[in-house]
Scaffold this active site. Structure first.
Site, PDB file in Angstrom:
ATOM      1  N   HIS A  22     -69.091  68.352 117.431  1.00 20.58           N
ATOM      2  CA  HIS A  22     -68.853  67.358 116.383  1.00 20.58           C
ATOM      3  C   HIS A  22     -69.915  67.483 115.301  1.00 20.58           C
ATOM      4  O   HIS A  22     -71.105  67.546 115.581  1.00 20.58           O
ATOM      5  CB  HIS A  22     -68.882  65.951 116.992  1.00 20.58           C
ATOM      6  CG  HIS A  22     -68.789  64.871 115.963  1.00 20.58           C
ATOM      7  ND1 HIS A  22     -69.733  63.884 115.854  1.00 20.58           N
ATOM      8  CD2 HIS A  22     -67.884  64.654 114.996  1.00 20.58           C
ATOM      9  CE1 HIS A  22     -69.398  63.089 114.860  1.00 20.58           C
ATOM     10  NE2 HIS A  22     -68.277  63.543 114.329  1.00 20.58           N
ATOM     11  N   ASP A  30     -63.320  83.863 100.650  1.00 25.17           N
ATOM     12  CA  ASP A  30     -62.510  84.938 100.088  1.00 25.17           C
ATOM     13  C   ASP A  30     -63.155  86.304 100.327  1.00 25.17           C
ATOM     14  O   ASP A  30     -64.256  86.401 100.873  1.00 25.17           O
ATOM     15  CB  ASP A  30     -62.243  84.686  98.596  1.00 25.17           C
ATOM     16  CG  ASP A  30     -63.495  84.677  97.727  1.00 25.17           C
ATOM     17  OD1 ASP A  30     -64.425  85.481  97.962  1.00 25.17           O
ATOM     18  OD2 ASP A  30     -63.548  83.864  96.782  1.00 25.17           O
ATOM     19  N   ASP A  64     -63.817  65.706 110.815  1.00 29.74           N
ATOM     20  CA  ASP A  64     -64.739  64.601 111.069  1.00 29.74           C
ATOM     21  C   ASP A  64     -64.335  63.355 110.286  1.00 29.74           C
ATOM     22  O   ASP A  64     -64.189  63.400 109.063  1.00 29.74           O
ATOM     23  CB  ASP A  64     -66.153  65.032 110.673  1.00 29.74           C
ATOM     24  CG  ASP A  64     -67.235  64.135 111.228  1.00 29.74           C
ATOM     25  OD1 ASP A  64     -66.927  63.043 111.729  1.00 29.74           O
ATOM     26  OD2 ASP A  64     -68.415  64.544 111.159  1.00 29.74           O
ATOM     27  N   TYR A 112     -73.168  77.351  98.490  1.00 24.78           N
ATOM     28  CA  TYR A 112     -73.796  78.463  99.214  1.00 24.78           C
ATOM     29  C   TYR A 112     -74.741  77.953 100.298  1.00 24.78           C
ATOM     30  O   TYR A 112     -74.760  78.469 101.415  1.00 24.78           O
ATOM     31  CB  TYR A 112     -74.554  79.372  98.243  1.00 24.78           C
ATOM     32  CG  TYR A 112     -73.729  80.457  97.599  1.00 24.78           C
ATOM     33  CD1 TYR A 112     -72.359  80.337  97.438  1.00 24.78           C
ATOM     34  CD2 TYR A 112     -74.336  81.609  97.133  1.00 24.78           C
ATOM     35  CE1 TYR A 112     -71.607  81.344  96.845  1.00 24.78           C
ATOM     36  CE2 TYR A 112     -73.594  82.626  96.528  1.00 24.78           C
ATOM     37  CZ  TYR A 112     -72.238  82.483  96.396  1.00 24.78           C
ATOM     38  OH  TYR A 112     -71.507  83.479  95.820  1.00 24.78           O
ATOM     39  N   TYR A 130     -63.338  82.311  93.845  1.00 24.89           N
ATOM     40  CA  TYR A 130     -63.691  80.910  94.145  1.00 24.89           C
ATOM     41  C   TYR A 130     -62.764  80.294  95.187  1.00 24.89           C
ATOM     42  O   TYR A 130     -62.578  79.086  95.225  1.00 24.89           O
ATOM     43  CB  TYR A 130     -63.714  80.060  92.871  1.00 24.89           C
ATOM     44  CG  TYR A 130     -64.515  80.684  91.764  1.00 24.89           C
ATOM     45  CD1 TYR A 130     -65.902  80.752  91.844  1.00 24.89           C
ATOM     46  CD2 TYR A 130     -63.894  81.238  90.647  1.00 24.89           C
ATOM     47  CE1 TYR A 130     -66.648  81.341  90.840  1.00 24.89           C
ATOM     48  CE2 TYR A 130     -64.631  81.823  89.638  1.00 24.89           C
ATOM     49  CZ  TYR A 130     -66.010  81.871  89.743  1.00 24.89           C
ATOM     50  OH  TYR A 130     -66.744  82.453  88.746  1.00 24.89           O
ATOM     51  N   ASN A 132     -62.869  79.404  98.439  1.00 26.71           N
ATOM     52  CA  ASN A 132     -63.768  79.162  99.563  1.00 26.71           C
ATOM     53  C   ASN A 132     -63.720  77.690  99.938  1.00 26.71           C
ATOM     54  O   ASN A 132     -63.691  76.824  99.058  1.00 26.71           O
ATOM     55  CB  ASN A 132     -65.206  79.534  99.188  1.00 26.71           C
ATOM     56  CG  ASN A 132     -65.310  80.922  98.600  1.00 26.71           C
ATOM     57  OD1 ASN A 132     -64.999  81.902  99.261  1.00 26.71           O
ATOM     58  ND2 ASN A 132     -65.725  81.010  97.341  1.00 26.71           N
TER      59      ASN A 132
END
Length: 158
Positions: A22, A30, A64, A112, A130, A132
């Site tokens: 958890h 990508d 979550d 990142y 982009y 991701n």
């Protein structure tokens, strides 16, 4: 092959998803993402696009619900609110599985940094830039007392 599981869920990926606890996060990135450099654990799904992999992961991974934000996407450069078609597809996919959760944009270094701290990274061959996303694992709640598991025997009696 297993019944009822998306075939994109490889043995290594299933092991990783099950081993996560958890609050652990997993990134799906990508083909241009620096996965080898950023991943603590790298799972390669070469030849597959991001959205089908996202759909497969969301078919088994609880998100979550203890925190206000649990799904994050990268942005187009520093344009936080710009949506490329791939972002719209990712948001639609998440909405089908988690209709009450928002997909939160994270700009560059914030995204990142979160990937570098993630439990694992799944690298796809998605060619769009982009593309991701990060998912934070939730919990599976115990069944109500007196309720039987789907197989008829509940090995976890609370």
């Amino acid at each position: 092959m297993l019944k009822g599981l998306d075939p994109l869920l490889s043995p290594e990926l299933l092991f990783t998803l099950r081993a996560m606890g958890h609050g652990d996060e997993i990134a799906i990135v990508d083909g241009n993402y620096p996965g080898v450099e950023h991943a603590r654990r790298l799972i390669r799904l070469d030849g597959h696009h991001l959205v089908p992999v996202l759909n497969a992961v969301l078919s088994v991974l609880p998100i979550d619900d203890f925190v206000p934000e649990a799904i994050f996407r990268s942005t187009v450069k520093a344009e936080r609110d710009k949506l490329d078609p791939v972002h719209e597809e990712m948001i639609d996919c998440c909405g089908r599985h988690e209709p009450h959760r928002q997909v939160v944009p994270l700009i560059g270094s914030d995204f990142y940094g979160r990937v570098k701290a993630a439990h694992a990274v799944i690298q796809t061959s998605e060619p769009r830039l982009y593309a991701n996303i990060i998912l934070r694992k939730g919990v599976i709640y115990p069944k109500e007392p007196g309720t039987q598991a789907a197989a008829g025997v509940d090995p976890f009696v609370y």
